[in-house]
Design a protein around this motif. Structure first.
Motif, short mmCIF file in Angstrom:
data_model
loop_
_atom_site.label_atom_id
_atom_site.label_comp_id
_atom_site.label_asym_id
_atom_site.label_seq_id
_atom_site.Cartn_x
_atom_site.Cartn_y
_atom_site.Cartn_z
N SER A 1 -6.09 -52.52 26.86
CA SER A 1 -7.05 -51.90 26.21
C SER A 1 -8.40 -51.73 26.96
O SER A 1 -9.11 -50.70 26.99
CB SER A 1 -7.43 -52.60 24.67
OG SER A 1 -6.26 -52.58 23.95
N ALA A 2 -9.01 -52.85 27.52
CA ALA A 2 -9.96 -52.68 28.37
C ALA A 2 -9.80 -52.01 29.55
O ALA A 2 -10.59 -51.14 30.06
CB ALA A 2 -10.29 -54.15 28.86
N LEU B 1 -2.37 -56.93 25.34
CA LEU B 1 -3.03 -56.00 24.58
C LEU B 1 -4.34 -55.97 24.79
O LEU B 1 -5.06 -54.55 25.02
CB LEU B 1 -2.84 -56.21 23.27
CG LEU B 1 -3.05 -54.89 22.26
CD1 LEU B 1 -2.05 -53.49 22.66
CD2 LEU B 1 -2.62 -55.41 20.74
N MET B 2 -5.19 -56.89 24.89
CA MET B 2 -6.66 -56.95 25.01
C MET B 2 -6.93 -56.20 26.60
O MET B 2 -7.89 -55.50 26.69
CB MET B 2 -7.31 -58.21 24.75
CG MET B 2 -7.29 -58.53 23.20
SD MET B 2 -8.03 -60.02 23.21
CE MET B 2 -7.18 -61.23 23.86
N ILE B 3 -6.10 -56.77 27.51
CA ILE B 3 -6.36 -56.55 28.93
C ILE B 3 -6.15 -54.84 28.97
O ILE B 3 -6.90 -54.26 29.95
CB ILE B 3 -5.80 -57.32 30.09
CG1 ILE B 3 -6.27 -58.83 29.67
CG2 ILE B 3 -5.96 -56.88 31.34
CD1 ILE B 3 -5.41 -59.63 30.53
N LEU C 1 -0.97 -60.77 22.95
CA LEU C 1 -2.39 -60.52 22.52
C LEU C 1 -3.41 -60.31 23.79
O LEU C 1 -4.17 -59.38 23.97
CB LEU C 1 -2.98 -61.56 21.58
CG LEU C 1 -2.23 -61.42 20.15
CD1 LEU C 1 -2.83 -62.64 19.43
CD2 LEU C 1 -2.67 -60.25 19.27
N GLY C 2 -3.16 -60.96 24.72
CA GLY C 2 -3.69 -60.86 25.82
C GLY C 2 -3.47 -59.69 26.69
O GLY C 2 -4.57 -59.14 27.12
#
Length: 113
Positions: free
Chosen positions: A97-98, A93-95, A90-91
């Motif tokens: 995306s940013a 994926l979030m990084i 999940l981390g």
């Protein structure tokens, strides 16, 4: 006369290509570094997205087994892997995306699309 016109057009084409390369300082030896980094990030994020989707299916299967089959084994196995597999996925994926949003903003500011 026909072969020389073919050579002239080829020479003009090569001259145009050299001029375009000289005008674009970000490109080195036909490889755009920013584009390469974007492609790598995109590939990693795509693979990670499908991993997160698979983990979601595992989580939902665990809930189903817990409530419908009254067997907590699948949910307990998911919970045991949460810190080592799920949180990093999940981390990333979030990084990613940013980072993708930042690269897209830089492209828009530079006039690229």
């Amino acid at each position: 006369s026909a072969p020389s016109s073919g050579n002239d057009s080829m020479d003009r084409l090569l001259a145009d290509a050299k001029r375009m390369r000289a005008e674009n300082p970000k490109e080195t030896n036909g490889f755009d570094l920013v584009f390469g980094v974007k492609e790598i990030i995109s590939t990693v994020i795509t693979a990670d997205f499908f991993l997160v989707c698979a983990l979601l299916v595992w989580f939902v299967a665990g809930i189903f087994c817990s409530y419908v089959l009254k067997d907590d084994f699948v949910q307990i196995q998911f919970n045991n892997r949460f810190e080592t597999i799920v949180q990093p996925a999940l981390g990333v994926l979030m990084i990613g995306s940013a980072a993708g949003a930042i690269f897209n903003n830089e492209d828009e500011e530079a006039g690229w699309k």
